[in-house]
Motif scaffolding. Structure first.
Motif, PDB file in Angstrom:
ATOM      1  N   LYS A 134       0.798  -1.240   0.000  1.00  0.00           N
ATOM      2  CA  LYS A 134       0.000   0.000   0.000  1.00  0.00           C
ATOM      3  C   LYS A 134       0.827   1.285   0.000  1.00  0.00           C
ATOM      4  CE  LYS A 134      -3.354  -2.799   2.391  1.00  0.00           C
ATOM      5  NZ  LYS A 134      -2.478  -3.951   2.538  1.00  0.00           N
ATOM      6  N   SER A 135       2.119   1.203  -0.293  1.00  0.00           N
ATOM      7  CA  SER A 135       2.969   2.402  -0.266  1.00  0.00           C
ATOM      8  C   SER A 135       2.575   3.403  -1.357  1.00  0.00           C
ATOM      9  CB  SER A 135       4.439   2.027  -0.389  1.00  0.00           C
ATOM     10  OG  SER A 135       4.663   1.298  -1.585  1.00  0.00           O
ATOM     11  N   THR A 136       2.257   2.910  -2.551  1.00  0.00           N
ATOM     12  CA  THR A 136       1.850   3.812  -3.625  1.00  0.00           C
ATOM     13  C   THR A 136       0.439   4.343  -3.368  1.00  0.00           C
ATOM     14  OG1 THR A 136       3.286   2.656  -5.186  1.00  0.00           O
ATOM     15  CG2 THR A 136       1.579   4.062  -6.123  1.00  0.00           C
ATOM     16  N   LEU A 137      -0.443   3.487  -2.883  1.00  0.00           N
ATOM     17  CA  LEU A 137      -1.800   3.928  -2.543  1.00  0.00           C
ATOM     18  C   LEU A 137      -1.728   5.062  -1.516  1.00  0.00           C
ATOM     19  CD1 LEU A 137      -3.458   0.393  -2.189  1.00  0.00           C
ATOM     20  CD2 LEU A 137      -3.693   1.962  -4.117  1.00  0.00           C
ATOM     21  N   GLU A 138      -0.838   4.928  -0.542  1.00  0.00           N
ATOM     22  CA  GLU A 138      -0.677   5.972   0.470  1.00  0.00           C
ATOM     23  C   GLU A 138      -0.063   7.229  -0.138  1.00  0.00           C
ATOM     24  OE1 GLU A 138       1.502   3.974   3.587  1.00  0.00           O
ATOM     25  OE2 GLU A 138      -0.323   3.075   4.393  1.00  0.00           O
ATOM     26  N   ALA A 139       0.927   7.066  -1.025  1.00  0.00           N
ATOM     27  CA  ALA A 139       1.584   8.227  -1.650  1.00  0.00           C
ATOM     28  C   ALA A 139       0.589   9.065  -2.451  1.00  0.00           C
ATOM     29  CB  ALA A 139       2.731   7.757  -2.546  1.00  0.00           C
ATOM     30  N   TYR A 140      -0.409   8.404  -3.044  1.00  0.00           N
ATOM     31  CA  TYR A 140      -1.431   9.115  -3.822  1.00  0.00           C
ATOM     32  C   TYR A 140      -2.620   9.545  -2.964  1.00  0.00           C
ATOM     33  CZ  TYR A 140       0.822   8.473  -8.324  1.00  0.00           C
ATOM     34  OH  TYR A 140       1.704   8.545  -9.387  1.00  0.00           O
TER      35      TYR A 140
END
Length: 155
Positions: free
Chosen positions: A97-103
């Protein structure tokens, strides 16, 4: 948490994708990218959205755009989802979920009074220079793909 702001640089990512291998945002520099975030493979709204994007994938290509879907589902689930529904788009797997969080799309949600963390259905239009051009938050699926296509064609 709100989704990423228009006019900011889109966070780069390299994630596992359907069919094996990886997909990186930087691979598409110079192209318009439609990055759509969805909660779960093979659920009703997510299936309709993926089928709608697949139906217009050639129109997006003519506009110089590529479509990438992203959810926290594993690649194996993406592969089954694509095969079951004949999808023609790239599906990225963000299990940590690192990219989901970044966006800004990994958010607290509520259903029947129960709070939980999940993906807020969101679409981000990223320009050829890597800048976020438009963000659609809390997407309602009917008619959404046509709206995104019109924005991509205007790029």
């Amino acid at each position: 948490m709100t989704a990423i702001a228009e006019g900011t640089a889109a966070p780069d990512f390299t994630l596992p994708r359907d069919g094996g291998g990886t997909v990186s945002l930087s691979d598409y520099r110079g192209k318009t990218v439609v990055l759509y975030f969805y909660p779960k493979d093979d659920t009703s709204g997510c299936t309709v959205e993926a089928i709608d994007f697949t139906a217009k994938v050639e129109d997006f290509a003519e506009a110089g755009a590529v479509v990438i879907g992203m959810s926290p589902d594993p690649v194996k689930a993406h592969d089954k989802f694509i095969k079951k529904h004949g999808l023609g788009i790239v599906l990225a797997s963000d299990e940590d979920k690192s990219t989901l969080e970044a966006y800004g799309v990994w958010a607290e949600k509520s259903m029947y009074g129960r709070k939980y963390m999940g993906v807020e259905r969101t679409t981000v239009l990223i320009g050829p220079d890597g800048t976020v051009r438009k963000v659609w938050e809390k997407v309602k699926v009917p008619g959404h793909v046509d709206e995104v296509l019109a924005a991509a064609q205007a790029e």
